[in-house]
Design an enzyme around this catalytic site. Structure first.
Site, mmCIF file in Angstrom:
data_model
loop_
_atom_site.group_PDB
_atom_site.id
_atom_site.type_symbol
_atom_site.label_atom_id
_atom_site.label_comp_id
_atom_site.label_asym_id
_atom_site.label_seq_id
_atom_site.Cartn_x
_atom_site.Cartn_y
_atom_site.Cartn_z
ATOM 1 N N THR A 228 0.900 -1.096 -0.023
ATOM 2 C CA THR A 228 -0.199 -0.158 -0.039
ATOM 3 C C THR A 228 0.742 1.192 0.062
ATOM 4 O O THR A 228 2.009 1.195 0.669
ATOM 5 C CB THR A 228 -0.945 -0.153 1.236
ATOM 6 O OG1 THR A 228 -0.053 0.211 2.527
ATOM 7 C CG2 THR A 228 -1.617 -1.017 1.493
ATOM 8 N N ASP A 229 0.407 2.305 -0.704
ATOM 9 C CA ASP A 229 0.783 3.570 -0.241
ATOM 10 C C ASP A 229 0.791 3.822 1.428
ATOM 11 O O ASP A 229 -0.240 3.420 1.842
ATOM 12 C CB ASP A 229 0.405 4.861 -0.923
ATOM 13 C CG ASP A 229 1.288 5.955 -1.307
ATOM 14 O OD1 ASP A 229 2.240 6.169 -0.477
ATOM 15 O OD2 ASP A 229 0.916 6.697 -2.252
ATOM 16 N N TRP A 230 1.476 4.654 1.836
ATOM 17 C CA TRP A 230 1.620 4.959 3.477
ATOM 18 C C TRP A 230 0.198 5.433 3.795
ATOM 19 O O TRP A 230 0.022 6.524 3.396
ATOM 20 C CB TRP A 230 2.756 5.742 3.786
ATOM 21 C CG TRP A 230 4.127 4.912 4.258
ATOM 22 C CD1 TRP A 230 4.837 5.009 5.090
ATOM 23 C CD2 TRP A 230 4.521 3.937 3.252
ATOM 24 N NE1 TRP A 230 5.812 4.102 5.130
ATOM 25 C CE2 TRP A 230 5.764 3.443 3.984
ATOM 26 C CE3 TRP A 230 4.589 3.234 2.083
ATOM 27 C CZ2 TRP A 230 6.731 2.345 3.506
ATOM 28 C CZ3 TRP A 230 5.419 2.364 1.658
ATOM 29 C CH2 TRP A 230 6.656 2.079 2.307
#
Length: 803
Positions: A228-230
């Protein structure tokens, strides 16, 4: 499974624990089974490893590393070998800093020139972006670490990026927005992919079965890890089912417990978890293998700096050279004006910001050159404030030079992750300076520093225009070497420069301000629109001047490619980027007038000729058919065009191609804008026909309670007076900070508060605030202040008891 024996020894809790981070940058380890943690770091154009205070916004400094030119810059080189070499250097530095996964490159399309993160992306064209990203990935992974191509997918705006729903038809999705990712997977063999924040047609990308399973894994054969993106996880269990293995950063174990509960209730099959664990273990063990033997812990900083300079030299674009003012001869008296000359603008802002191991500035490089510097004046305030004294001093200096070198561009807080630009202009104070200097000395060469397209109504006032883009820590000497002719410029634009923003095809639908953003222009982004709709531009895609000239001749089209002769007809050594475009304007399936399908960069001595070949590949004639749901080829005679840019076609040929006989997916009568290419003002009905369904309502429903995926900005409509007051405080703080010149801090409010969905508060705080506590906050927002406060305090107390 590759690691079935290890997985059999793991408890359910241990398996679940691997699915989210140990902290901000590291994965979880399981020491009893010999499973180490690995380190992920930002690094599209340089390693950003934070060993102290961690953040995802580029606020805190990272360990020193080479800052190479950004992707938007290197794309202008059109040199795949150069991209692979930069990848190798990035890989070497990743190993030296003990980074396992490098979070890059970014291959999102430049749908609109105002996207705040365009400096991090290669191009408006998926083929060019795909070839360069695959090269970067091959280079990075040749050193034993993993690249992580991002952001998958259709993440083409920064505003509302964590919540906006991107509405795009399947053909446009495949041909424009997924092709570069496809090439990164198939040609680059990337070991990891980062899912984007946004929704795609109603579903968050990190839990999108069609995107992650049907396309990425089954169609493309990807067997690596999706990260995932952060803070980009919405529903953790749904993400796991879709095949999004790793959630970052840590959530303090909260989502691990969600996974365990889902398996215990039967909502999630444990075999799905095992599959995800197996893929993550493969990434961990393969990227840790490089550290199990002696490895290089130091890099040759001077060599890497030199190679960063060479990359910049090949990526600089000469856009105007009236009267052949450039290159400047030995002893030319130059008046150096512009704040960017003394303090380089060399990279963007946000998660990709690099702490450069060494940094050079143009003024110092000019003083060491064979030019005669008669003086330097900053001329303007960097962040837009007007200063009459500085302007007047610059004009006085301009009179003393044979040539004025005027360093202009965009500042660091205008191009930044988390927010989009407000317009295409460079600041007014710089334009006023240019006009004033032109009255003192007409021999102006502008050196431009920015990572995206800007409009240039002032271009008639300058004789030379050299665009350095964001050229990294060694960009300054590279620019000086081009100015003096030690290097012949060979960069060509990887994006179109429109005459004005109003000509942009996505103008009416960028950015999505509330619930969704509609990609009504379809296939027609960048030159695909301008060339098809016959809209004049400032500079076309693929354009760039040289200090020599090139002739094209003797085209020959074969079944497997095209060949032609390229000659350096000038007097100095140079490199030319020859571009292959393909079109079929007699077909029944609508498509742009021409599309890039190949390119090659050729080095030639004066008078030298070379026979050049560009092969056809599986992407040359294909289109995505929404009826058969697969790639097809339409039978017909295709135009084969060789150009120096998309608007400068030098040679043409034809090739008859047998089709696959697929049914026609469209009706010309129902889609007139798409068949004409004039897709800048598509009606509701026509877009609905293209989509094959009715798009969702794009406006917020202001009457309903706010929930997890609503943004802090929506507190302006909240039922709770406390939330509305908090919203007013936030907007006042933003206004006040901008008014007092603290634009970086104001941007931080936009990035990390204003556009943050409520769930992001839990996802980005590492478990400090969990989802049950967030329920209490939402009660307060929705008008139940005391009930919500009690719930919040109760859940906080409960969490502390269990930790």
């Amino acid at each position: 499974m590759k690691y079935g024996d290890i997985i059999k020894q793991m408890t359910l809790e241990e398996k679940a624990s691997l699915m989210s981070g140990k902290d901000f940058w590291q994965t979880q380890d399981i020491q009893r089974l010999g499973i180490p943690n690995i380190f992920l770091a930002d690094g599209p154009h340089g390693i950003r490893k934070q060993t102290a205070a961690a953040d995802h916004l580029g606020l805190n400094p990272s360990d020193p590393a080479t800052c190479f030119p950004t992707a938007a810059t290197v794309a202008n080189s059109w040199n795949v070998e150069l991209g692979e070499r930069i990848g190798e250097l990035l890989g070497e530095e990743a190993v030296a800093q003990k980074v396992n996964v490098l979070l890059g490159p970014g291959v999102n399309m430049k749908r609109n020139p105002l996207c705040g993160r365009n400096f991090e992306y290669f191009s408006e064209d998926p083929y060019l972006a795909g070839k360069l990203s695959a090269a970067y990935i091959r280079g990075i992974q040749s050193k034993g670490v993993s690249a992580c191509v991002k952001h998958f997918a259709v993440n083409n705006q920064e505003e509302k990026r964590m919540s906006v729903d991107t509405i795009v038809d399947e053909r446009t999705l495949r041909e424009i927005y997924l092709t570069a990712f496809e090439m990164a997977v198939k040609e680059g063999q990337t070991q990891s992919v980062m899912s984007s924040y946004n929704m795609l047609n109603g579903t968050y990308t990190n839990e999108h079965i069609h995107l992650l399973r049907d396309i990425l894994r089954e169609e493309w054969g990807f067997d690596g890890v999706v990260v995932t993106d952060w803070g980009g996880c919405n529903d953790r269990v749904a993400g796991l089912i879709a095949g999004n293995e790793l959630e970052m950063p840590t959530t303090g174990g909260e989502t691990n417990r969600e996974i365990i509960a889902a398996i215990q209730s039967g909502k999630l099959d444990e075999a799905v978890l095992d599959e995800c664990v197996d893929r993550l273990l493969h990434l961990i063990f393969t990227t840790e293998a490089v550290y199990e033997k002696p490895y290089k812990k130091e890099i040759d900083k001077e060599q890497h700096h030199y190679e960063a300079q060479k990359a910049a030299e090949e990526s600089i674009v000469l856009l105007k050279n009236e009267g052949k003012l450039l290159p400047l001869g030995k002893g030319t008296k130059v008046a150096v004006i512009g704040d960017f000359a003394a303090d380089s603008r060399y990279q963007g802002a946000g998660s990709s910001i690099v702490n450069p191991a060494k940094l050079e500035h143009a003024l110092g490089a000019l003083e060491q050159s064979q030019l005669t510097v008669v003086g330097y004046e900053p001329g303007f305030e960097r962040y837009g404030k007007k200063n009459a004294a500085k302007l007047n001093q610059a004009c006085a200096l301009a009179q003393k030079g044979d040539v004025v070198l005027l360093f202009l561009g965009l500042d660091e807080v205008t191009e930044a992750e988390g927010l989009d630009r407000q317009n295409m202009s460079i600041p007014d104070n710089q334009i006023q300076l240019l006009h004033a200097v032109a009255e003192s000395n007409p021999n102006i060469v502008v050196v431009l520093s920015c990572g995206a397209a800007v409009d240039m109504p002032w271009i008639g006032k300058v004789k030379g225009l050299l665009h350095g883009y964001l050229s990294g820590q060694a960009g300054a000497p590279a620019i000086v070497r081009v100015l003096t002719g030690e290097v012949n410029p060979s960069g060509k634009l990887a994006e179109t420069y429109p005459l004005r923003y109003e000509d942009t095809p996505s103008l009416r639908h960028f950015p999505g301000k509330e619930v969704s953003v509609e990609y009504r222009e379809g296939l027609y982004i960048g030159y695909r629109y301008y060339d098809t709709a016959d809209v004049k531009v400032q500079f076309p895609f693929g354009f760039g001047l040289s200090y020599t000239s090139f002739d094209y001749s003797d085209i020959e089209v074969q079944e497997d490619g095209v060949s032609f002769t390229l000659t350096n007809s000038g007097t100095v050594y140079g490199m030319e980027v020859a571009q292959l475009y393909v079109g079929n304007d007699k077909g029944e399936v609508f498509r742009p007038k021409k599309e890039l399908k190949g390119f090659i960069k050729v080095a030639l001595q004066p008078g030298e000729s070379k026979r050049v070949s560009i092969p056809f590949d599986d992407k040359t004639f294909r289109y995505f058919n929404v009826v058969t749901n697969k790639w097809e080829v339409e039978e017909g005679t295709y135009q084969i065009m060789i150009g120096a840019s998309s608007a400068d076609i030098k040679l043409t040929g034809q090739q008859f191609v047998a089709g696959t006989g697929a049914p026609l997916p469209y009706s010309r009568e129902q889609l007139p804008s798409y068949y004409s290419g004039k897709a800048n003002a598509v009606s509701d009905i026509e877009f609905e026909q293209l989509l094959g369904r009715k798009p969702p309502v794009s406006k917020w429903d202001r009457s309903r309670p706010l929930g997890y995926n609503d943004t802090i900005e929506q507190c302006q409509y909240a039922r709770g007076g406390f939330a509305r007051f908090a919203y007013r405080l936030i907007t006042f703080a933003h206004w006040f900070l901008r008014k007092t010149g603290k634009r970086s801090t104001a941007n931080l409010i936009t990035m990390s508060v204003y556009n943050m969905p409520f769930r992001g508060i839990a996802r980005m705080t590492g478990g400090v605030i969990n989802m049950p506590m967030l329920d209490g906050l939402l009660m307060i927002v929705n008008g139940q202040f005391f009930k919500g406060l009690r719930h919040f305090l109760k859940e906080r107390s409960s969490m502390h008891k269990h930790t």
